[in-house]
Design a protein around this motif. Structure first.
Motif, PDB file in Angstrom:
ATOM      1  N   GLY A   1     116.031  18.721  21.927  1.00  4.48           N
ATOM      2  CA  GLY A   1     117.346  18.976  21.335  1.00  4.48           C
ATOM      3  C   GLY A   1     117.637  18.133  20.117  1.00  4.48           C
TER       4      GLY A   1
ATOM      5  N   SER B   1     105.998  20.327  31.362  1.00  8.06           N
ATOM      6  CA  SER B   1     106.903  21.429  31.014  1.00  8.06           C
ATOM      7  C   SER B   1     106.093  22.721  30.883  1.00  8.06           C
ATOM      8  CB  SER B   1     107.602  21.119  29.685  1.00  8.06           C
ATOM      9  OG  SER B   1     106.666  21.207  28.617  1.00  8.06           O
TER      10      SER B   1
ATOM     11  N   TRP C   1     113.558  28.748  23.067  1.00  5.08           N
ATOM     12  CA  TRP C   1     112.241  28.283  23.521  1.00  5.08           C
ATOM     13  C   TRP C   1     111.178  29.372  23.436  1.00  5.08           C
ATOM     14  CZ3 TRP C   1     108.976  24.633  24.018  1.00  5.08           C
ATOM     15  CH2 TRP C   1     107.880  24.731  24.882  1.00  5.08           C
TER      16      TRP C   1
ATOM     17  N   GLU D   1     121.289  11.089  26.294  1.00  2.00           N
ATOM     18  CA  GLU D   1     121.723  12.489  26.242  1.00  2.00           C
ATOM     19  C   GLU D   1     120.599  13.457  25.892  1.00  2.00           C
ATOM     20  OE1 GLU D   1     124.801  13.370  27.115  1.00  2.00           O
ATOM     21  OE2 GLU D   1     125.115  11.240  27.537  1.00  2.00           O
TER      22      GLU D   1
ATOM     23  N   PRO E   1     110.511  21.094  34.523  1.00  2.00           N
ATOM     24  CA  PRO E   1     111.591  21.147  33.537  1.00  2.00           C
ATOM     25  C   PRO E   1     111.456  22.370  32.636  1.00  2.00           C
ATOM     26  CG  PRO E   1     109.989  19.479  32.928  1.00  2.00           C
ATOM     27  CD  PRO E   1     109.576  19.982  34.270  1.00  2.00           C
ATOM     28  N   LYS E   2     112.585  22.979  32.356  1.00  3.17           N
ATOM     29  CA  LYS E   2     112.565  24.154  31.480  1.00  3.17           C
ATOM     30  C   LYS E   2     113.591  23.969  30.371  1.00  3.17           C
ATOM     31  CE  LYS E   2     110.679  27.223  34.866  1.00  3.17           C
ATOM     32  NZ  LYS E   2     110.776  28.312  35.794  1.00  3.17           N
ATOM     33  N   ALA E   3     113.302  24.547  29.242  1.00  4.33           N
ATOM     34  CA  ALA E   3     114.207  24.407  28.099  1.00  4.33           C
ATOM     35  C   ALA E   3     115.562  25.003  28.446  1.00  4.33           C
ATOM     36  CB  ALA E   3     113.616  25.121  26.893  1.00  4.33           C
ATOM     37  N   ALA E   4     116.589  24.268  28.078  1.00  4.13           N
ATOM     38  CA  ALA E   4     117.938  24.752  28.379  1.00  4.13           C
ATOM     39  C   ALA E   4     118.228  26.036  27.602  1.00  4.13           C
ATOM     40  CB  ALA E   4     118.948  23.669  28.020  1.00  4.13           C
ATOM     41  N   ASP E   5     117.772  26.074  26.377  1.00  4.28           N
ATOM     42  CA  ASP E   5     118.013  27.260  25.539  1.00  4.28           C
ATOM     43  C   ASP E   5     116.781  28.165  25.609  1.00  4.28           C
ATOM     44  OD1 ASP E   5     118.472  29.129  23.597  1.00  4.28           O
ATOM     45  OD2 ASP E   5     119.260  27.691  22.126  1.00  4.28           O
ATOM     46  N   ARG E   6     116.812  29.109  26.536  1.00  8.02           N
ATOM     47  CA  ARG E   6     115.641  29.955  26.757  1.00  8.02           C
ATOM     48  C   ARG E   6     115.327  30.822  25.541  1.00  8.02           C
ATOM     49  NH1 ARG E   6     112.647  27.853  29.974  1.00  8.02           N
ATOM     50  NH2 ARG E   6     111.548  29.806  30.423  1.00  8.02           N
TER      51      ARG E   6
ATOM     52  N   GLY F   1     117.445  15.970  25.834  1.00 10.02           N
ATOM     53  CA  GLY F   1     116.843  16.883  26.801  1.00 10.02           C
ATOM     54  C   GLY F   1     115.357  16.583  26.970  1.00 10.02           C
TER      55      GLY F   1
END
Lengths: 602, 101
Positions: free
Chosen positions: A517, A70, A219, A2, A211-216, A4
């Motif tokens: 994460g 990244s 980040w 799970e 890949p980019k951070a889910a929580d911009r 990130g």
């Protein structure tokens, strides 16, 4: 899994059968060992630590970390992890450029090669798939021609990580080199690839899948803080910092000033010609460009062009500090044009430019002392050095002996005492009599002599994070442990080691936490690094390595340095006691209680 | 004679690799004062304020960093060499510093 950050996709490639299978990363392993170096060692341990490094059962792992490719600054690194045919220890060797990022953009965290193909092959990687394709038509060619071949065939954007003739001929210090001449340089990773008949890993991918951070929102400030430390540092600041302006070879003069430049195979420790091969001189006379790697504003690479002499017209990168020392001062050569020539040979044949300088300087000392018959190689004979590089790569004539590496070749000559090597791998560009942190660093490095396991010159020479006296041994064991653990973590992310000139554990923790994460503190960073370092040591212990192997060439213990290091020898026993106490090891062995404490065993 | 050698970015501030002084014996601080009088641009590159050397600038006398000698009070004599390096590599690594302290 799970978590990130990761592609969560690993390819296992059986070169014997040609089968390729895919799997996810085990989440517990990812949490404990992070990625790249750490997770790679775990895969090698699970593969079986006692396999023959020259045989098909050895694993060759191309490992990304959760930050590779990244938006994180300096995240263009991957680790090649294997059991070294040079040392018999675990080894990991990292390359920059764009190959690591492209491997991540192609959808992989790891490529795990086992077995041996009957005929030469290359792995073609794109869009989450691996295909093995015939490489008969490029076997026998150098890295540069191999890269051109694939670029013509597949077009840009493309990355190629290839071996040259040295890997094919299983030179024990053969490297894997990519299209930007960045090397997984140390430990003989190229020889393992050559033994498997694996010519190259070719990756077709572009940054549309970065890949980019889910929580911009989370980040952005974390990324900006890390980037700012790089941009503001007087060292790494683009176009003004020492590392950016002069490259790594900015170190030649200060290390020489303290008497830390091994000269003539470390018979002396100060080189009269240092200025001529320094970063300052190279910049003034030869520099034509300063290329960079994925997501790096520092651009420390040094691209040069030779304007005169026998190598006029040579255009190459990168003229780094380590080979400038090994092929320069250590061989009594003060001509930077020759350095460029031989480094370029190493890039094309695929060889470790540190080890080759050491093995040649060892042979020069053997010549000086008449340990060898025939002409030998005289100090500063640059034509013979260039010729030796050709012979080593092809294992022809004298080259067949020198291709065994510094330690094994000296043993065959009958004088192991003139090999400046530890656990079979040659030393780097910091003489341990002048920089005592490197003494315990070389002696205890898990991959044989190495300056990068724990970069204590930062403290002894530069005052980072605190200034320590380079000639004082006390405290260096404890200092080294901190550096080793911090670097083990950044190597597992995988961020460029030069990030540590500006960033610290807090910046690493913050970036990992947002991208992966998992909440993590600076303390957790150091514990994870310690775990990785102990995992490597455990691998080596299972191969019979212990305190007796944590040693140094007798020269460093008995023959004092020169210049500012006059009278100085290494207090090895005292340093080892201090270091083992800091580590909680018993004569170089990780006790079971420590393995449990670090969750390496249940 | 005392030779002061300069490296990396400091060279562009004086236009040469080294500067010679006639002093027979003096402290490092005094020689640096004379150096800066000749080349005022060096002041900010070496000092943050009077007698306070910038972090990560290395000043060596005969290859020994003055931080391990007597600082700016270190005596130098005729035929000695002073090397001055700007922050060529280094940084903050704050967490690591705390740990070492």
């Amino acid at each position: 899994m799970e978590l990130g950050g990761y592609a969560n996709r690993v390819a296992r490639i059986d070169l014997t059968s040609g089968n390729v299978s895919y799997e996810e990363i085990n989440e517990k392993d990812a949490r404990l060992y992070i990625g790249a170096r750490g997770l790679g060692v775990k895969y090698l341990l699970d593969n079986g630590p006692t396999v023959d490094p020259d045989g098909p059962d050895n694993m060759l792992a191309f490992m990304n970390g959760p930050l590779t490719g990244s938006e994180a600054t300096m995240s263009g690194r991957l680790a090649v992890v294997t059991k070294s045919p040079l040392t018999g220890t675990i080894t990991d060797s990292h390359m920059g450029g764009w190959s690591a990022a492209r491997l991540r953009w192609a959808g992989f965290d790891a490529l795990l090669f086992n077995g041996r193909s009957e005929t030469p092959v290359y792995a073609y990687i794109t869009d989450g798939k691996v295909e093995l394709r015939p490489a008969d038509d490029i076997w026998g060619r150098g890295v540069h021609e191999t890269v051109s071949h694939f670029q013509e065939r597949y077009g840009d954007p493309l990355s190629v990580m290839a071996i040259g003739q040295a890997g094919e001929n299983q030179v024990r210090f053969a490297s894997i080199i990519n299209e930007d001449d960045r090397a997984a340089g140390r430990g003989g990773t190229g020889a393992v690839a050559g033994g498997k008949n694996l010519k190259a890993v070719v990756v077709k991918a572009d940054d549309s899948t970065m890949p980019k951070a889910a929580d911009r929102d989370a980040w952005r400030p974390v990324h900006q803080r890390a980037l700012k430390t790089i941009l503001d540092s007087e060292v790494t600041a683009p176009r003004t910092g020492g590392l950016s302006v002069y490259g790594t070879n900015v170190l030649m003069n200060p290390v020489n000033a303290v008497g830390g430049i091994g000269t003539r195979n470390s018979q002396e420790t100060q080189f009269m010609g240092a200025e001529k091969i320094s970063g300052e001189t190279v910049r003034e006379d030869l520099l034509v460009g300063d290329p960079t790697c994925h997501a790096c504003p520092v651009a420390c690479k040094i691209e040069v062009e030779i304007k005169d002499g026998p190598y006029a017209g040579l255009h190459m990168e990168s003229l780094e500090y380590e080979p400038a020392w090994s092929l320069g001062a250590n061989c009594d050569n003060d001509d930077p044009r020759v350095l460029a020539k031989i480094i370029d040979q190493c890039n094309d044949y695929g060889m470790d430019a540190i080890e080759i300088g050491n093995v040649i300087s060892m042979y020069m000392e053997a010549t000086q002392k008449e340990f060898v018959s025939g002409g030998g190689i005289a100090w500063g004979d640059t034509e013979a050095m260039v010729e030796a590089a050709d012979q080593i790569a092809m294992r022809e004539g004298l080259g067949d002996l020198l291709a065994e590496g510094t330690a094994k070749a000296a043993e065959q000559i009958g004088h192991p005492e003139i090999a400046m090597a530890v656990k079979g791998q040659a030393v780097a560009a910091y003489d341990p009599r002048a920089l005592k942190g490197e003494a315990i660093g070389y002696a205890t490095s898990n991959r044989g002599a190495c300056h990068l396991r724990g970069y204590t010159p930062a403290s002894e020479l530069l005052g980072i994070p605190v200034k320590t006296d380079p000639l004082e041994w006390k405290g260096k064991g404890e200092l080294l442990k901190i550096f080793q653990d911090l670097h083990a973590f950044s190597d597992s992310l995988d961020l460029c080691k030069f990030s540590a000139f500006a960033e610290g554990a807090e910046e690493y923790a913050a970036q990992y936490e947002v991208l992966v994460g998992v909440p993590i503190t600076a303390d957790d960073v150091m514990i994870a690094g310690e775990r990785v370092y102990n995992l490597e040591r455990y691998f080596n212990n299972l191969n019979g390595f212990d305190g007796k192997d944590d040693t140094l060439p007798s020269r460093y213990l008995e023959e004092p340095g020169t210049g500012p290091a006059s009278g100085s020898v290494v207090e090895l026993d005292e340093m080892k006691s201090e270091y083992y106490a800091a580590r909680g090891w018993e004569d170089g062995v990780v006790p079971e209680s420590k393995l449990r404490e670090l969750q390496i065993i249940d | 004679m005392i030779e002061v050698k300069l490296y990396a970015t400091l060279r562009s501030l004086v236009g040469s690799k080294s500067v010679m002084f006639q002093n027979n014996a003096d402290t490092v601080g005094v020689v640096l004062e004379e150096l800066i009088q000749k080349f005022p641009d060096l002041d900010g590159a070496i000092f943050t304020e009077p007698d306070v050397v910038r972090p990560f600038v290395a000043i060596m006398v005969n290859g020994r960093d003055i931080r391990h000698l007597n600082g700016l009070e270190t005596m130098i004599h005729s035929n000695d060499t002073v090397d001055i390096f700007p922050p060529i590599a280094g940084g903050s690594a704050p967490c690591t510093r705390n740990r070492f302290a």
